[in-house]
Scaffold this active site. Structure first.
Site, short mmCIF file in Angstrom:
data_model
loop_
_atom_site.label_atom_id
_atom_site.label_comp_id
_atom_site.label_asym_id
_atom_site.label_seq_id
_atom_site.Cartn_x
_atom_site.Cartn_y
_atom_site.Cartn_z
CG HIS A 445 -2.28 -0.57 0.86
ND1 HIS A 445 -3.11 -1.16 1.78
CD2 HIS A 445 -2.93 -0.63 -0.32
CE1 HIS A 445 -4.21 -1.56 1.18
NE2 HIS A 445 -4.12 -1.25 -0.09
NE ARG A 552 -3.15 -5.57 -13.00
CZ ARG A 552 -2.29 -4.75 -13.59
NH1 ARG A 552 -2.42 -3.45 -13.47
NH2 ARG A 552 -1.27 -5.23 -14.29
NE ARG A 588 -6.98 -9.17 -14.74
CZ ARG A 588 -5.69 -9.00 -14.41
NH1 ARG A 588 -4.76 -9.24 -15.29
NH2 ARG A 588 -5.36 -8.55 -13.23
CD GLU A 682 -2.38 -12.81 -18.01
OE1 GLU A 682 -1.87 -12.02 -17.21
OE2 GLU A 682 -3.43 -13.44 -17.77
CG ASN A 705 3.08 -7.31 -15.92
OD1 ASN A 705 3.90 -6.67 -16.56
ND2 ASN A 705 2.01 -6.76 -15.38
CG ASP A 706 1.05 -13.30 -15.14
OD1 ASP A 706 1.82 -13.69 -14.23
OD2 ASP A 706 -0.03 -12.75 -14.92
NE ARG A 716 3.33 -10.51 -11.84
CZ ARG A 716 2.22 -10.08 -12.43
NH1 ARG A 716 1.52 -10.91 -13.20
NH2 ARG A 716 1.81 -8.85 -12.29
CB CYS A 753 -3.09 -4.66 -20.79
SG CYS A 753 -3.26 -6.41 -20.45
C1 PEP Z 1 0.11 -9.15 -17.03
O1 PEP Z 1 0.31 -10.29 -16.57
O2 PEP Z 1 0.89 -8.59 -17.83
C2 PEP Z 1 -1.07 -8.39 -16.64
C3 PEP Z 1 -1.37 -7.25 -17.22
O3 PEP Z 1 -1.82 -8.89 -15.63
P1 PEP Z 1 -1.43 -8.77 -14.09
O4 PEP Z 1 -0.19 -7.92 -14.00
O5 PEP Z 1 -2.60 -8.20 -13.40
O6 PEP Z 1 -1.17 -10.20 -13.74
MG MG Z 2 -1.28 -11.29 -15.54
#
Ligand code: PEP
Ligand code: MG
Length: 832
Positions: A445, A552, A588, A682, A705-706, A716, A753
């Protein structure tokens, strides 16, 4: 059986204490007497009970059973609870444990034996549950000599290399080793502190492999004691490790050994982007001392209620009056403040004679331990909020009205071991240039607050920052992740110039943020926002967002303890859709699991949560949960603004199942045209099956990211891998290319994204790979739109070709930096 017969030297030689051992014939360990559970091993194989006369009884089921990581054990109780004699404490699958552990023999030990005498024990025969096992008597008049505080102190921090953390054996060895020293040694971990002379206290810290711990020693031989403990930690593991280095460092005074030198650059994890030059200022978290004994249960309960009322009132004002994260964090704190378990645990302690402050602190700390035991980064980061609440209530108990304001120098780089949200809020924001913490996570936070305040922040900088002298000049680069100590004069001047230019550029970017982002050769790129709350939506629109490319939804309900119903969800989604005023909003579905645990959706512990039941897998296993969410979306007006997107999809069948559920819900609600249904790419599987997925999905958005985590096989959330986990790795780019190619052949639109879209260096290469939509952090929208206007699509394609042919992410970054420098030669090398 007598302890001598236990097949483990630690127990047989009474290193942990005297007692006896049981060879169990039943699979339930019962409490041998009434008392309070002061520790329950996270793996469920051991518990410690404090009896009513103060004896601490450790019951350790089997030998070397920590290595089973909980398999075969089911703790029936939680630490902090009172139990009566006979209460079931641990359920043991005797078959599993007998097969996998060297022995089932269960030592029962008095670990604070210096204060107790064993006057009777039953040995050498079979004993039924409930029969007398041993009898203890307190030794009167024995007080432990307390060494007077000594000026000699030493401290180190290290990562625990022991494969199973500090469990029974290392705890016993450490405690025993310290008998050879006069110094008092404490170990701090997970925000708690334990005397290293007490094996039980050490175990109750729940230190696991890889955890960072602090060792602090005071006394004439402090440094030698520290070195001995560090060497013990090292000695029980194979190969050289950090502890070895630390043990060496402990010979000197640690502050001197670990103080960063002028010019040193300390790596950190970017929690809020930006750069700053300023002077070091420290925020220390002071541990308030509270009396253990209270002045009567009714007085203490009234005091606690009064203090909670004061804090509740203050939080309500904050929650109602503040838009955005400040208000949301206050709301989360309000929920914790009135958490029934927390309040009940404190009331129980008060009834047992504790003071209000002590009772509240123990209740909060027990909850923190439970959160941390879940082993989930995000939930563990909520522990900060609990600690924050602990200090707010303790302050209110002594009549303080809030955190006392701390004088910061102009352009302060605020440094702290860990920082609490309320500590940051209490600071004079105008004086903060940047923030750096030794520990902490990028999704805590306090990190979210820093981003909302537009303050650059680095976390995980390590304990070395705590040795920096206040007033030292620092260069905090929360773009590339480093904190430089006393940068050379020439660099400071260049950086100051850059900061001024940057401020001017940001103002210009904001002025044109509402204009479309069209490349110099005429290709329009849609730039949308990633958001996780209603408050961020209006902020995003004001920064030029052309819609929301990723809502999200799990973040909207992160702090809830019960699942939100259709009406609650519909209300929250409607707020976002209203704020975007007709622009598209991609909602999502719940992305629960792994790095996003959901409190109201308890999931079984998994060895590899990132490879476990998460994202769409959770939704498909809980169809009623998914149906509720889809129904909430279908109630939004105008529905034409909405799109639904599924996380963690691997194959077309998953999309078809959700479409079936959505169509059924639409039919129930009389909706003729359900929203478009898209997929997040992802996983490498989704990228490589993009053609098949596009047959059934209306759009795709790449979650880099994933995708990066799964392509590079790097967690991650792993702090040590943070700098290597780079979405610009050519393998990840190959998967982006495969996705855009397949999607284009099926006439589908591809967005990105994931975090790569918010990395200005990556933007040209994404465009070059055929991405036509970017969904980014709201604060970066003006900058990315302005950047796109300076690019040509043809140039981006050429750059992408070159990037795909390289061998590593650093090579790709070097290529992109070169290209950037050639395009804008006036940009200094100091800033990215
Ligand atoms: C991602 O995985 O790139 C993504 C946008 O989703 P999150 O970061 O919420 O897992
Ligand atoms: Mg993700």
């Amino acid at each position: 059986m007598p302890l001598e017969e236990v097949p483990d030297a630690v127990f047989a030689q009474r290193m942990l204490g005297d007692g006896l051992a049981i060879d169990p014939t039943s699979g339930i360990l019962h409490a041998p007497c009434a008392g309070e559970l002061i520790s329950v091993a996270p793996t469920g194989h051991a518990v410690t009970l404090r009896t009513d006369i103060g004896a601490e009884l450790l019951m350790h089921v089997g030998i070397d059973t920590v290595a089973l990581k909980g398999e075969g054990f089911e703790a029936q109780v939680e630490a902090g609870r009172r139990v009566e004699a006979g209460a079931p404490l641990i359920r043991v699958d005797l078959d599993i444990v007998a097969r996998r552990a060297p022995s089932l023999v269960t030592p029962v030990l008095v670990t604070n034996g210096e204060r107790f005498e064993i006057v009777r024990r039953l040995l050498g025969r079979s004993v039924a549950q409930g029969e007398l096992l041993m009898e203890l008597r307190a030794i009167d008049g024995v007080t432990r000599a307390i060494t007077a505080p000594d000026a000699t102190t030493a401290a180190v921090r290290l990562r625990v290399p022991l494969p199973h953390g500090i469990h029974a054996r290392p705890a016993a060895l450490i405690a025993r080793r310290l008998r050879d020293f006069d110094a008092r040694v404490a170990i701090t971990a997970h925000g708690r502190r334990a005397s290293a002379a007490s094996a039980v206290s050490l175990m109750s810290l729940g230190v696991r492999h890889g955890d960072e711990i602090g060792l602090e020693a005071a006394g004439a031989d402090a440094q030698a004691a520290l070195a001995a403990v560090a060497a013990l930690l090292e000695g029980t593991t194979a190969g050289p490790s950090h502890a070895q280095a630390v043990a060496g460092a402990a010979q000197d005074t640690v502050a001197a050994a670990s103080r960063p030198a002028a010019g040193d650059a300390l790596p950190g994890i970017v929690a809020s982007r930006g750069v700053a030059i300023g002077t070091a200022a420290f925020i220390a978290r002071t541990e308030r001392s509270v009396a253990e004994k209270g002045a009567g249960a009714s007085h203490e309960s009234t005091e606690l209620a009064r203090a909670r009322d004061t804090v509740r009132e203050r939080l309500r004002v904050l929650a109602a009056g503040e838009q955005g994260p400040r208000g949301e964090i206050a709301t989360a704190h309000l929920e914790f403040l009135d958490d029934p378990d927390l309040v009940a645990a404190a009331a129980e302690s008060i009834a047992r004679g504790e003071s209000a402050g002590h009772a509240w602190r123990s209740a909060v700390r027990a909850s923190i331990a439970a959160l941390r035991d879940l082993g989930d980064t995000l939930l563990a980061e909520r522990a900060d909020d609990l600690l924050d609440l602990e200090s707010q209530v303790l302050a209110a108990l002594v009549g303080e009205t809030g955190s006392a304001a701390i004088e910061l120098p102009e352009r302060a780089i605020v440094l702290a071991d860990e920082l609490l949200p309320s500590q940051l809020i209490a600071l004079d924001a105008v004086r903060i240039a940047g923030i750096g913490t030794a520990r902490g996570g990028a999704t805590s936070h306090v990190a979210i607050l820093a981003a909302a305040m537009d303050k650059p922040m680095l976390v995980g900088l390590g304990a070395a920052i705590l040795a920096i002298e206040p007033g030292t000049r620092l260069w905090l680069d929360a773009e590339r992740g480093s904190l430089q100590v006393e940068p050379p004069r020439a660099q400071i001047a260049a950086a100051e110039r850059e900061l001024a230019e940057r401020a001017a550029r940001e103002a210009a970017d904001r002025a044109s943020a509402r204009m479309p982002a069209v490349t110099a050769d005429g290709v329009q790129i849609a730039v949308l926002a990633n958001i996780g709350s209603g408050a961020e939506a209006s902020e995003a629109v004001s920064r030029g967002a052309e819609g929301c490319g990723l809502l999200r939804t799990e973040f909207l309900f992160l702090d809830r303890r019960t699942a939100p119903d259709v009406a609650t969800q519909a209300r929250e989604y409607q707020k976002v859709v209203d704020a975007f005023a007709g622009r598209p909003v991609v909602i999502r579905t719940l992305d629960a699991g792994a790095d996003k645990p959901i409190a109201y959706l308890p999931q079984a512990r998994e060895d590899n949560p990132a490879l476990g039941v998460r994202g769409i897998r959770v939704s498909l296993r809980n169809p009623e949960l998914l149906a509720t969410q889809l129904e909430a979306v279908l109630r939004i007006r105008p529905l034409a603004s909405c799109r639904v997107m599924l996380p963690m999809v691997n194959e077309p069948g998953e999309v078809e199942r959700v479409r079936g559920l959505m169509n059924a819900a639409a039919a129930r609600l009389g909706v003729d045209a359900p929203p478009a249904l898209g997929v997040m790419v992802e996983t490498p599987a989704a990228a490589l099956s993009a053609a098949q997925i596009c047959e059934v999905a209306d759009f795709v958005s790449i979650g880099t990211n994933d995708l990066t985590q799964y392509t590079l096989a790097m967690d991650r959330t792993h702090p040590e891998l943070a700098t290597e986990l780079d979405g610009l790795h050519p393998a990840v780019l190959q998967l982006v290319a495969a996705t855009t190619l397949a999607a284009r052949s099926r006439g589908r639109h591809v967005a990105v994204c994931g975090g790569l879209a918010s990395d200005p260096l990556a933007v040209p290469v994404l465009l070059g790979l055929g991405v036509l939509e970017l969904s980014v952090v709201p604060g970066l929208i003006p900058r990315i739109k302005a950047q796109i206007r300076t690019l040509t699509h043809a140039g981006c394609r050429a750059l992408a070709e070159q990037a795909l042919a390289l061998g590593s992410a650093p090579q790709v970054r070097a290529l992109l930096r070169d290209a950037e420098r050639q395009a804008h030669p006036q940009t200094s090398a100091v800033l990215p």
